[in-house]
Motif scaffolding. Structure first.
Motif, PDB file in Angstrom:
ATOM      1  N   TRP A  80       0.842  -1.214   0.000  1.00 22.58           N
ATOM      2  CA  TRP A  80       0.000   0.000   0.000  1.00 22.58           C
ATOM      3  C   TRP A  80       0.868   1.252   0.000  1.00 22.58           C
ATOM      4  N   ARG A  81       1.890   1.224   0.848  1.00 22.52           N
ATOM      5  CA  ARG A  81       2.749   2.412   0.946  1.00 22.52           C
ATOM      6  C   ARG A  81       3.432   2.689  -0.402  1.00 22.52           C
ATOM      7  N   ARG A  82       3.913   1.652  -1.045  1.00 24.45           N
ATOM      8  CA  ARG A  82       4.620   1.841  -2.317  1.00 24.45           C
ATOM      9  C   ARG A  82       3.669   2.286  -3.410  1.00 24.45           C
ATOM     10  N   ARG A  83       2.465   1.762  -3.366  1.00 31.34           N
ATOM     11  CA  ARG A  83       1.470   2.183  -4.342  1.00 31.34           C
ATOM     12  C   ARG A  83       1.170   3.671  -4.174  1.00 31.34           C
ATOM     13  N   LEU A  84       0.969   4.083  -2.933  1.00 31.20           N
ATOM     14  CA  LEU A  84       0.717   5.505  -2.655  1.00 31.20           C
ATOM     15  C   LEU A  84       1.930   6.350  -3.033  1.00 31.20           C
ATOM     16  N   HIS A  85       3.121   5.807  -2.775  1.00 33.54           N
ATOM     17  CA  HIS A  85       4.348   6.558  -3.062  1.00 33.54           C
ATOM     18  C   HIS A  85       4.475   6.862  -4.563  1.00 33.54           C
ATOM     19  N   GLN A  86       3.993   5.938  -5.383  1.00 29.91           N
ATOM     20  CA  GLN A  86       4.095   6.135  -6.834  1.00 29.91           C
ATOM     21  C   GLN A  86       3.139   7.191  -7.361  1.00 29.91           C
ATOM     22  N   LYS A  87       2.105   7.501  -6.579  1.00 21.87           N
ATOM     23  CA  LYS A  87       1.080   8.452  -7.047  1.00 21.87           C
ATOM     24  C   LYS A  87       0.910   9.607  -6.059  1.00 21.87           C
ATOM     25  N   PRO A  88       1.968  10.388  -5.823  1.00 19.76           N
ATOM     26  CA  PRO A  88       1.855  11.476  -4.845  1.00 19.76           C
ATOM     27  C   PRO A  88       0.947  12.603  -5.360  1.00 19.76           C
ATOM     28  N   GLU A  89       0.216  13.215  -4.425  1.00 23.24           N
ATOM     29  CA  GLU A  89      -0.698  14.301  -4.800  1.00 23.24           C
ATOM     30  C   GLU A  89      -0.578  15.419  -3.765  1.00 23.24           C
ATOM     31  N   LEU A  90      -0.694  16.651  -4.240  1.00 18.01           N
ATOM     32  CA  LEU A  90      -0.585  17.802  -3.338  1.00 18.01           C
ATOM     33  C   LEU A  90      -1.860  17.979  -2.511  1.00 18.01           C
ATOM     34  N   GLY A  91      -1.773  18.850  -1.512  1.00 19.45           N
ATOM     35  CA  GLY A  91      -2.875  19.116  -0.592  1.00 19.45           C
ATOM     36  C   GLY A  91      -4.181  19.475  -1.284  1.00 19.45           C
ATOM     37  N   PHE A  92      -5.270  18.843  -0.848  1.00 15.72           N
ATOM     38  CA  PHE A  92      -6.624  19.009  -1.375  1.00 15.72           C
ATOM     39  C   PHE A  92      -6.779  18.472  -2.797  1.00 15.72           C
ATOM     40  N   GLN A  93      -5.718  17.816  -3.301  1.00 17.22           N
ATOM     41  CA  GLN A  93      -5.833  17.184  -4.629  1.00 17.22           C
ATOM     42  C   GLN A  93      -5.624  15.673  -4.498  1.00 17.22           C
ATOM     43  N   GLU A  94      -5.788  15.146  -3.272  1.00 21.36           N
ATOM     44  CA  GLU A  94      -5.467  13.728  -3.031  1.00 21.36           C
ATOM     45  C   GLU A  94      -6.590  12.825  -3.530  1.00 21.36           C
ATOM     46  N   LYS A  95      -6.925  12.939  -4.813  1.00 21.53           N
ATOM     47  CA  LYS A  95      -8.078  12.205  -5.356  1.00 21.53           C
ATOM     48  C   LYS A  95      -7.797  10.712  -5.508  1.00 21.53           C
ATOM     49  N   LEU A  96      -6.653  10.378  -6.109  1.00 24.01           N
ATOM     50  CA  LEU A  96      -6.313   8.959  -6.276  1.00 24.01           C
ATOM     51  C   LEU A  96      -6.095   8.323  -4.908  1.00 24.01           C
ATOM     52  N   THR A  97      -5.433   9.091  -4.031  1.00 28.10           N
ATOM     53  CA  THR A  97      -5.131   8.587  -2.686  1.00 28.10           C
ATOM     54  C   THR A  97      -6.420   8.271  -1.941  1.00 28.10           C
ATOM     55  N   SER A  98      -7.358   9.220  -1.946  1.00 29.03           N
ATOM     56  CA  SER A  98      -8.573   8.975  -1.160  1.00 29.03           C
ATOM     57  C   SER A  98      -9.453   7.930  -1.832  1.00 29.03           C
ATOM     58  N   HIS A 138       4.591  10.747 -10.679  1.00 23.22           N
ATOM     59  CA  HIS A 138       4.038  12.083 -10.947  1.00 23.22           C
ATOM     60  C   HIS A 138       5.192  13.090 -10.974  1.00 23.22           C
ATOM     61  N   ASP A 139       5.430  13.603 -12.166  1.00 19.16           N
ATOM     62  CA  ASP A 139       6.566  14.499 -12.365  1.00 19.16           C
ATOM     63  C   ASP A 139       6.504  15.699 -11.417  1.00 19.16           C
ATOM     64  N   GLY A 140       7.604  15.925 -10.701  1.00 16.64           N
ATOM     65  CA  GLY A 140       7.677  17.101  -9.827  1.00 16.64           C
ATOM     66  C   GLY A 140       6.987  16.938  -8.487  1.00 16.64           C
ATOM     67  N   LEU A 141       6.398  15.772  -8.243  1.00 10.18           N
ATOM     68  CA  LEU A 141       5.724  15.544  -6.952  1.00 10.18           C
ATOM     69  C   LEU A 141       6.344  14.331  -6.271  1.00 10.18           C
ATOM     70  N   MET A 142       6.368  14.390  -4.939  1.00 10.42           N
ATOM     71  CA  MET A 142       6.997  13.288  -4.206  1.00 10.42           C
ATOM     72  C   MET A 142       6.461  13.196  -2.775  1.00 10.42           C
ATOM     73  N   HIS A 143       6.281  11.970  -2.313  1.00 10.45           N
ATOM     74  CA  HIS A 143       6.024  11.753  -0.889  1.00 10.45           C
ATOM     75  C   HIS A 143       7.375  11.841  -0.185  1.00 10.45           C
ATOM     76  N   ALA A 144       7.800  13.067   0.129  1.00 14.88           N
ATOM     77  CA  ALA A 144       9.129  13.274   0.705  1.00 14.88           C
ATOM     78  C   ALA A 144       9.058  13.527   2.204  1.00 14.88           C
ATOM     79  N   CYS A 145       7.876  13.265   2.790  1.00 19.77           N
ATOM     80  CA  CYS A 145       7.766  13.471   4.245  1.00 19.77           C
ATOM     81  C   CYS A 145       7.264  12.210   4.938  1.00 19.77           C
ATOM     82  N   GLY A 146       6.871  11.215   4.145  1.00 15.57           N
ATOM     83  CA  GLY A 146       6.428   9.952   4.737  1.00 15.57           C
ATOM     84  C   GLY A 146       4.929   9.846   4.940  1.00 15.57           C
ATOM     85  N   HIS A 147       4.163  10.786   4.377  1.00 15.24           N
ATOM     86  CA  HIS A 147       2.710  10.728   4.574  1.00 15.24           C
ATOM     87  C   HIS A 147       2.098   9.514   3.867  1.00 15.24           C
TER      88      HIS A 147
END
Ligand code: NI
Length: 408
Positions: free
Chosen positions: A30-48, A109-118
């Motif tokens: 799950w974590r790796r799947r989420l890591h591959q599709k990072p999304e910015l705040g209030f845009q976490e559509k795939l994540t949610s 996702h180009d230019g986006l990253m789960h760089a804080c561990g969320h």
């Protein structure tokens, strides 16, 4: 490769730990799947959507679309006894950073990253929800699992609270964690009182009078005024704040001028202010305004100051911190692994939840230098030891079973 717990050979594989150990491959997936599709705040559509899909699959009652992309899952214990409600909070957002790790689960996702561990926080909360749903006979009352958007910016906790996530049923206490590369895997940072700082910001423009660099007497030099302001601001923490209180004033941006022999009209600066003590609320705004005003007045310059507050300090409740500390000792199996000296001037909007209900936010050590997993948070090579995922689930599950123990 899937990690194992750090001291498997020495531990008693208790009921909780054995079950979570079996869950570890899923947590990593799950974590790796989420890591591959990072999304910015209030845009976490795939994540949610991913979270909702899992909760649906496991038959867990939940609400979606809270504060845009937030989700709340509700799991009712089957034991009789306490009817209390314990909330668990996880944040889901990523950062505008280009990932430099070369791993199979690298950000797509180009230019986006789960760089804080969320991504890890979300996986831990999902694993906790899954475990609790399977083990409802082990607790009473209700657990609310809150998946929160936009922790990094602009802050999703406040709108989630406004949307009523702490109501109906009313939450009695809340816990949350941050994977923490400032601590090694196997350590847990927890303390009563202030854990993370309040953060305030300001932008200031100094208006002088430009002119020729060789004829300063005809000008009001905005560069010299700005330099004096930056220096004078440093005396606030050193001379006006009680030395027992920790605080920081950092001017991180200073812009002026275009050419070496031209005195510019204006200079701009941007700064961040941090402190723990809630009694200092309002103090810095007033003092900073006073300093800037005084320096500008003495130089004949004018200024424009915009000051705002971002997040309050993360303040842990004494009782809840003790609960988490006692569980942490069980999870890391030695009091030495529980680190009370873990305060940081970093900030977190978990603080808004903690202003509403008593709770505890804690740090879950996740660095492992031997695997080159020790880069700091927000670094383009940030990554953590995934063994911590199972430890996070174990922390939450044990907290639930202790807080909502109920009758046998
Ligand atoms: Ni974070």
């Amino acid at each position: 490769m899937v990690s194992t717990f750090p001291s498997l050979n020495t531990i008693d594989l208790s009921r909780i730990r054995l079950t979570i150990r079996n869950l570890q491959p899923q947590l990593v997936e799950w974590r790796r799947r989420l890591h591959q599709k990072p999304e910015l705040g209030f845009q976490e559509k795939l994540t949610s959507a991913f979270i909702a899909e899992k909760l649906q699959e496991w038959g867990i009652e939940h609400q979606t679309g809270i504060a845009q992309t937030g989700i709340v899952a509700i799991i009712k214990g089957k034991k009789t006894g306490s009817q209390k409600v314990l909330a668990i909070r996880a944040d889901m957002d990523a950062l505008p950073i280009q990932e430099l790790n070369e791993v199979p689960y690298k950000s797509q996702h180009d230019g986006l990253m789960h760089a804080c561990g969320h991504d890890g926080h979300t996986a831990i909360a999902l694993g906790t929800a899954y475990y609790l749903q399977q083990h409802r006979h082990n607790f009473s009352g209700t657990v609310k699992v809150i998946f929160q958007p936009a922790e990094e910016s602009p802050g999703g906790a406040k709108p989630m609270i406004a949307a009523g996530v702490l109501k109906n049923p009313d939450v009695d206490a809340i816990i949350g964690l941050h994977l923490w590369n400032n601590l090694p895997l196997g350590a847990i940072g927890v303390r009563p009182g202030a854990l993370m700082a309040a953060v305030e910001c300001f932008d200031c423009t100094i208006f002088g009078k430009g002119g020729h660099g060789a004829m300063p007497h005809q000008t009001v030099d905005s560069v010299v005024v700005a330099a004096q302001v930056v220096n004078a601001l440093q005396t606030i923490v050193s001379r006006n704040v009680n030395p027992i209180d920790s605080a920081v004033v950092t001017v991180g941006e200073l812009h002026a001028g275009t050419k070496r022999n031209v005195i510019p009209d204006t200079a701009r600066m941007s700064a961040t202010v941090r402190y723990f003590n809630p009694e200092l609320t309002g103090f810095f705004q007033e003092k900073i305004q006073q300093v800037i005003s005084g320096v500008c007045q003495s130089a004949g310059a004018k200024y424009d100051l915009k000051y705002w507050s971002l997040y309050p300090a993360v303040i842990n409740d004494v009782g809840m911190a003790e609960l988490v500390r006692s569980i942490a000792e069980e999870v890391v199996e030695t009091p030495l692994g529980v680190v009370p000296e873990c305060q940081t001037m970093g900030a977190e909007d978990m603080s808004f939840f903690l202003q509403e209900v008593p709770g505890c936010y804690f740090f879950l050590g996740s660095a492992n230098p031997s695997k080159d997993l020790a880069y700091p948070h927000h670094h383009p090579r940030f990554d953590f030891d995934e063994t911590a995922l199972g430890m996070g689930v174990e922390m939450f599950v044990r907290c639930v079973e202790k807080y909502l123990g109920g009758a046998d």
